[in-house]
Motif scaffolding. Structure first.
Motif, mmCIF file in Angstrom:
data_model
loop_
_atom_site.group_PDB
_atom_site.id
_atom_site.type_symbol
_atom_site.label_atom_id
_atom_site.label_comp_id
_atom_site.label_asym_id
_atom_site.label_seq_id
_atom_site.Cartn_x
_atom_site.Cartn_y
_atom_site.Cartn_z
ATOM 1 N N THR A 107 0.752 -1.170 0.025
ATOM 2 C CA THR A 107 -0.137 0.143 -0.064
ATOM 3 C C THR A 107 0.878 1.336 -0.008
ATOM 4 O OG1 THR A 107 -0.060 -0.392 2.484
ATOM 5 C CG2 THR A 107 -2.058 -0.913 1.337
ATOM 6 N N LYS A 123 3.070 4.168 0.934
ATOM 7 C CA LYS A 123 3.537 4.678 2.249
ATOM 8 C C LYS A 123 3.453 3.535 3.240
ATOM 9 C CE LYS A 123 4.545 8.064 1.373
ATOM 10 N NZ LYS A 123 5.419 8.079 0.144
ATOM 11 N N ALA A 124 3.614 2.381 2.888
ATOM 12 C CA ALA A 124 4.039 1.216 3.762
ATOM 13 C C ALA A 124 5.426 0.982 3.965
ATOM 14 C CB ALA A 124 3.204 0.033 3.297
ATOM 15 N N THR A 137 7.628 1.089 1.014
ATOM 16 C CA THR A 137 8.086 0.575 -0.263
ATOM 17 C C THR A 137 9.345 0.586 -0.492
ATOM 18 O OG1 THR A 137 5.677 1.405 -0.906
ATOM 19 C CG2 THR A 137 7.107 0.278 -2.570
ATOM 20 N N THR A 138 9.727 2.012 -0.153
ATOM 21 C CA THR A 138 11.166 2.459 -0.500
ATOM 22 C C THR A 138 12.127 1.636 0.225
ATOM 23 O OG1 THR A 138 10.181 4.701 -0.724
ATOM 24 C CG2 THR A 138 12.605 4.273 -0.875
ATOM 25 N N ARG A 141 1.341 -1.164 6.530
ATOM 26 C CA ARG A 141 1.589 -0.602 7.870
ATOM 27 C C ARG A 141 0.285 -0.081 8.348
ATOM 28 N NH1 ARG A 141 4.789 5.011 7.021
ATOM 29 N NH2 ARG A 141 5.727 5.109 9.219
ATOM 30 N N SER A 165 1.453 9.644 6.876
ATOM 31 C CA SER A 165 2.491 9.541 5.797
ATOM 32 C C SER A 165 1.892 10.154 4.458
ATOM 33 C CB SER A 165 3.020 8.304 5.881
ATOM 34 O OG SER A 165 4.194 8.255 4.793
ATOM 35 N N LYS A 205 10.540 -2.964 11.807
ATOM 36 C CA LYS A 205 11.125 -2.012 12.816
ATOM 37 C C LYS A 205 11.527 -2.751 13.985
ATOM 38 C CE LYS A 205 11.305 2.168 12.225
ATOM 39 N NZ LYS A 205 12.272 2.923 11.651
ATOM 40 N N CYS A 231 20.526 -0.498 4.043
ATOM 41 C CA CYS A 231 19.035 0.124 3.871
ATOM 42 C C CYS A 231 18.269 0.937 4.793
ATOM 43 C CB CYS A 231 18.215 -1.215 3.471
ATOM 44 S SG CYS A 231 18.844 -2.196 2.121
ATOM 45 N N PHE A 279 16.971 3.622 7.262
ATOM 46 C CA PHE A 279 16.405 5.197 7.243
ATOM 47 C C PHE A 279 17.789 6.187 7.143
ATOM 48 C CE2 PHE A 279 14.842 9.312 8.222
ATOM 49 C CZ PHE A 279 13.688 9.492 7.375
ATOM 50 N N PHE A 293 10.495 10.845 -0.326
ATOM 51 C CA PHE A 293 10.246 9.034 0.113
ATOM 52 C C PHE A 293 10.783 8.965 1.570
ATOM 53 C CE2 PHE A 293 9.679 8.953 -4.403
ATOM 54 C CZ PHE A 293 8.474 8.563 -4.438
ATOM 55 N N PHE A 294 11.532 10.034 1.987
ATOM 56 C CA PHE A 294 12.285 9.673 3.244
ATOM 57 C C PHE A 294 11.775 10.848 4.153
ATOM 58 C CE2 PHE A 294 15.026 8.139 0.089
ATOM 59 C CZ PHE A 294 15.318 6.920 0.388
ATOM 60 N N ARG A 295 10.907 10.531 5.305
ATOM 61 C CA ARG A 295 10.249 11.584 6.152
ATOM 62 C C ARG A 295 10.924 11.380 7.410
ATOM 63 N NH1 ARG A 295 6.133 13.034 9.167
ATOM 64 N NH2 ARG A 295 5.333 10.857 9.194
ATOM 65 N N ARG A 296 10.120 10.433 8.422
ATOM 66 C CA ARG A 296 10.552 10.353 9.904
ATOM 67 C C ARG A 296 10.977 8.974 9.987
ATOM 68 N NH1 ARG A 296 7.694 12.026 14.984
ATOM 69 N NH2 ARG A 296 9.892 11.333 15.526
ATOM 70 N N GLU A 299 9.209 6.222 11.345
ATOM 71 C CA GLU A 299 9.019 5.910 12.614
ATOM 72 C C GLU A 299 7.619 5.311 12.969
ATOM 73 O OE1 GLU A 299 10.481 8.313 15.650
ATOM 74 O OE2 GLU A 299 12.663 8.086 14.748
HETATM 75 P P1 A3P Z 1 6.873 8.334 7.305
HETATM 76 O O1 A3P Z 1 6.127 9.335 6.300
HETATM 77 O O2 A3P Z 1 6.117 8.002 8.262
HETATM 78 O O3 A3P Z 1 8.196 8.812 7.874
HETATM 79 P P2 A3P Z 1 6.742 4.303 0.905
HETATM 80 O O4 A3P Z 1 8.229 4.207 0.657
HETATM 81 O O5 A3P Z 1 5.887 3.217 0.773
HETATM 82 O O6 A3P Z 1 6.384 5.571 0.135
HETATM 83 O O7 A3P Z 1 6.647 4.788 2.324
HETATM 84 C C1 A3P Z 1 7.271 6.066 2.874
HETATM 85 C C2 A3P Z 1 7.390 5.844 4.267
HETATM 86 O O8 A3P Z 1 8.640 4.883 4.643
HETATM 87 C C3 A3P Z 1 7.858 7.167 5.052
HETATM 88 O O9 A3P Z 1 7.432 7.038 6.189
HETATM 89 C C4 A3P Z 1 9.278 7.092 5.054
HETATM 90 O O10 A3P Z 1 9.827 7.828 5.959
HETATM 91 C C5 A3P Z 1 9.430 5.730 5.388
HETATM 92 N N1 A3P Z 1 10.743 5.220 5.165
HETATM 93 C C6 A3P Z 1 11.595 5.438 4.039
HETATM 94 N N2 A3P Z 1 12.634 4.973 3.956
HETATM 95 C C7 A3P Z 1 12.906 3.923 5.241
HETATM 96 C C8 A3P Z 1 13.674 3.155 5.707
HETATM 97 N N3 A3P Z 1 14.838 2.900 5.066
HETATM 98 N N4 A3P Z 1 13.536 2.557 6.898
HETATM 99 C C9 A3P Z 1 12.197 2.916 7.647
HETATM 100 N N5 A3P Z 1 11.148 3.779 7.038
HETATM 101 C C10 A3P Z 1 11.501 4.379 5.755
#
Ligand code: A3P
Length: 317
Positions: free
Chosen positions: A65, A67-68, A70-71, A153, A161, A221, A256, A258, A281-284, A286
């Motif tokens: 889904t 924002k789960a 994926t990245t 998630r 997210s 996590k 890999c 964050f 694609f990188f925010r928090r 957590e």
């Molecule tokens: P948040 O917005 O809660 O920080 P997707 O990759 O599916 O688009 O999801 C993005 C979410 O995964 C974001 O969450 C992002 O910060 C988090 N994310 C990206 N890279 C990550 C990593 N290496 N480890 C853990 N979470 C990560």
């Protein structure tokens, strides 16, 4: 290298115009196609993917889904499957390429308007990703022996997210949190309804555990080494005693993480060909960040919906 499929555009236009439509918070509009809310921009790709994709038994598809995480899982699967080719982590492709470039989305990056990609030249095992629900996958992906790794998630963090992500992509202004929340609760969100998406893969993972591995961001996590070993076994490439002794599991997780990925130059300043900045694609990264955005009433409402939708299952978030 692309082959032409000239029949797509008109068919696609006709289909889109016949579909239920809602004003989107993710894009201008979302259309309900086979029970899944899709932005018109992705529709040609979705149709072409469904119509033309031929799965190989050796394929691996990462389904998520939005924002789960994926990245994150793209980076992990790429490192896991290519660990023999890239033993030197100082020269690893992830240091210079965003995970979305290394593991493309089938319906977003590979099958694009009016074009059908020639995927036959990809070396097996081919690693792809998709946001489509299980029910919407092409028949060949379902009937072949290809493996699907599914990641989801908890809905509260997923929503928050996605809300942040859509605000970053908008040119002006911020989406109203309340309006977006109302739509998410009604199922109107990118590739939503969220619960139907999760349930589609959950059911398949129970009925066919050799085919679908069901993962949760929160568990990844909490117990990353345990989950990574599980993924490796599911994909038929378990870590050898020699690799365990060398600490390969932790090497992959560190690469890999964050903290590592989000601070790489490519992810701070690069852009995807679709236009999104890599840093979006990188925010928090957590668990539980929703508490900073949702009122207790909103959180309770989402919990109630989730409980109701997942009542018949053992699924808990
Ligand atoms: P948040 O917005 O809660 O920080 P997707 O990759 O599916 O688009 O999801 C993005 C979410 O995964 C974001 O969450 C992002 O910060 C988090 N994310 C990206 N890279 C990550 C990593 N290496 N480890 C853990 N979470 C990560």
């Amino acid at each position: 290298k692309y082959l032409q499929a000239n029949d797509l555009t008109q068919e696609c236009r006709d289909i889109i115009s016949s579909l239920p439509k809602e004003e989107g918070w993710v894009s201008n509009h979302l259309h309900l196609y086979h029970g899944c809310w899709i932005t018109p921009r992705y529709m040609p790709g979705v149709l072409a993917f469904q119509k033309h994709f031929q799965a190989r038994d050796t394929d691996i598809i990462l389904a998520t889904t939005p924002k789960a995480g994926t990245t994150w899982l793209k980076a992990i699967l790429f490192s896991l499957l290519n660990r023999v080719s890239y033993p030197d982590l100082q020269k690893h492709p992830l240091l210079t390429s965003n995970p979305h470039v290394l593991v493309p989305f089938l319906e977003i990056d590979l099958y694009i308007e009016n074009q059908v990609p020639d995927l036959t030249s990809f070396v097996s095992p081919r690693l792809f990703s998709t946001h489509l629900s299980y029910n919407s996958l092409p028949t060949s992906a379902k009937v072949s022996n290809c493996k699907i790794v599914y990641l989801c998630r908890n809905p509260k963090d997923t929503f928050v997210s996605l809300w942040h992500f859509t605000n970053k992509l908008r040119l002006k202004g911020t989406n109203s949190l309340e309006e977006a929340f109302d739509k998410f609760c009604r199922g109107v969100s990118l590739y939503g309804p969220y619960w139907d998406h999760v349930l589609s893969f959950w059911k398949e993972s129970i009925e066919n555990p050799q085919k679908v591995l069901f993962l949760k961001y929160e568990k990844m996590k909490e117990q990353p080494t345990y989950e990574l070993r599980k993924v490796a076994e599911f994909l038929g490439c378990p870590f050898t005693p020699g690799e365990e002794a060398k600490g390969v599991v932790n090497d992959i997780l560190r690469l890999c993480s964050f903290d590592n990925l989000s601070t790489l130059e490519v992810n701070k300043s690069g852009k995807l060909s679709s236009g999104e900045a890599n840093e979006a694609f990188f925010r928090r990264g957590e668990v539980g960040d929703y508490t900073n955005y949702l009122t207790p009433e909103m959180a309770e409402k989402l919990d109630r919906i989730t409980e109701e939708k997942f009542r018949e299952t053992q699924l808990k978030f």
